[in-house]
Scaffold this motif. Structure first.
Motif, PDB file in Angstrom:
ATOM      1  N   ILE A  72      12.224  14.198  40.358  1.00  0.00           N
ATOM      2  CA  ILE A  72      11.346  14.018  39.207  1.00  0.00           C
ATOM      3  C   ILE A  72      10.188  14.999  39.343  1.00  0.00           C
ATOM      4  O   ILE A  72       9.247  14.788  40.113  1.00  0.00           O
ATOM      5  N   ALA A  73      10.265  16.106  38.626  1.00  0.00           N
ATOM      6  CA  ALA A  73       9.256  17.165  38.733  1.00  0.00           C
ATOM      7  C   ALA A  73       9.381  18.086  37.530  1.00  0.00           C
ATOM      8  O   ALA A  73      10.373  18.063  36.798  1.00  0.00           O
ATOM      9  N   ASP A  74       8.367  18.937  37.341  1.00  0.00           N
ATOM     10  CA  ASP A  74       8.391  19.926  36.263  1.00  0.00           C
ATOM     11  C   ASP A  74       9.107  21.195  36.691  1.00  0.00           C
ATOM     12  O   ASP A  74       9.753  21.859  35.875  1.00  0.00           O
ATOM     13  N   ILE A  75       8.952  21.557  37.964  1.00  0.00           N
ATOM     14  CA  ILE A  75       9.548  22.784  38.484  1.00  0.00           C
ATOM     15  C   ILE A  75      10.467  22.456  39.651  1.00  0.00           C
ATOM     16  O   ILE A  75      10.043  21.855  40.642  1.00  0.00           O
ATOM     17  N   VAL A  76      11.730  22.837  39.504  1.00  0.00           N
ATOM     18  CA  VAL A  76      12.709  22.748  40.584  1.00  0.00           C
ATOM     19  C   VAL A  76      13.434  24.084  40.628  1.00  0.00           C
ATOM     20  O   VAL A  76      14.173  24.427  39.702  1.00  0.00           O
ATOM     21  N   TRP A  77      13.192  24.847  41.687  1.00  0.00           N
ATOM     22  CA  TRP A  77      13.810  26.175  41.806  1.00  0.00           C
ATOM     23  C   TRP A  77      14.012  26.478  43.287  1.00  0.00           C
ATOM     24  O   TRP A  77      13.080  26.416  44.072  1.00  0.00           O
ATOM     25  N   ARG A  78      15.266  26.848  43.666  1.00  0.00           N
ATOM     26  CA  ARG A  78      15.573  27.007  45.080  1.00  0.00           C
ATOM     27  C   ARG A  78      16.238  28.332  45.446  1.00  0.00           C
ATOM     28  O   ARG A  78      16.429  28.594  46.627  1.00  0.00           O
TER      29      ARG A  78
END
Length: 229
Positions: A72-78
């Motif tokens: 649960i977040a606005d930014i998810v980038w890996r």
């Protein structure tokens, strides 16, 4: 009983795989082909000359590094190394959107001001298994570079792109179709499609334009302030 529990767990995981929520992923290109902006805006865009795409990723957005199926977040980038996710997202958005606006070479210099409110890609756990959806939400305003007057917008744009998982993800990477490449292509094609450019299906081999939702919503301006990088 053990086998039954395992099957139930797999069903639950499958339900979590779509980052964009419960909307089903469209398997054909029709959703992506639907125009999002009025025809008069596409015509007006022919007179624009894009001086810069100014992307703002507010520091108030919540970043998650949790390796869950759906943080649960606005930014998810890996896909980039661990670091400044705000800067990484800004770079991706800037590159993709700018490439989609290079055909605008009119006589009126303009800025495209972009404020990102969500950039939700896949965690390692989701990418190595079930896949999901890349979900991007941002506000777009076209601004006269000389006067600062808003010529179009602000409008809220929401884009979904199918995100590969498991063997499909690895096969795409071997072809050079990384998550970043596919997201950039999707952003580029969206801008071309909406502002009068010629759309190239890139990367063509894996259906980069498959989407589950493409929403374009006019917002009520409350006083325009130019975006800052």
């Amino acid at each position: 009983m053990t086998l039954f529990k395992t099957l139930v767990a797999l069903v639950l995981v499958g339900g979590l795989s779509a980052c964009g929520g419960a909307d089903p992923v469209t398997r054909g290109p029709s959703a992506a082909d639907a125009p999002l902006v009025p025809l008069e805006i596409s015509g007006q865009a022919a007179s624009w000359n894009v001086v810069d795409v100014r992307v703002n990723v507010p520091s108030t957005l919540k970043v998650s590094e949790a390796n869950r199926y759906y943080p649960i977040a606005d930014i998810v980038w890996r896909e980039d190394p661990f670091g400044d996710r705000y800067a990484q997202v800004a770079s991706i958005m800037d590159a993709g959107l700018t490439a989609g606006l290079t055909h605008l070479k009119g006589d009126r210099p303009v800025y495209f001001d972009i404020t990102v409110s969500r950039f939700h890609s896949l965690t390692e756990k989701a990418r190595y298994s079930v896949g999901g959806v890349h979900n991007m939400i941002f506000t777009l305003t076209v601004v006269d570079a000389a006067s600062g007057q808003a010529l179009h917008g602000p409008v809220k744009i929401e884009l979904d792109l199918k995100a590969y998982g498991g063997s499909q993800a690895f096969a795409a990477e071997r072809r050079g179709h990384t998550q970043k490449v596919r997201i950039n292509s999707h952003l580029t094609n969206t801008m071309k499609r909406q502002f009068g450019g010629i759309v190239a299906q890139l990367p063509a081999a894996d259906g980069a334009v498959q989407v589950s939702r493409a929403a374009y919503s006019p917002l009520v301006p409350t006083g325009y302030e130019p975006a800052r990088r």
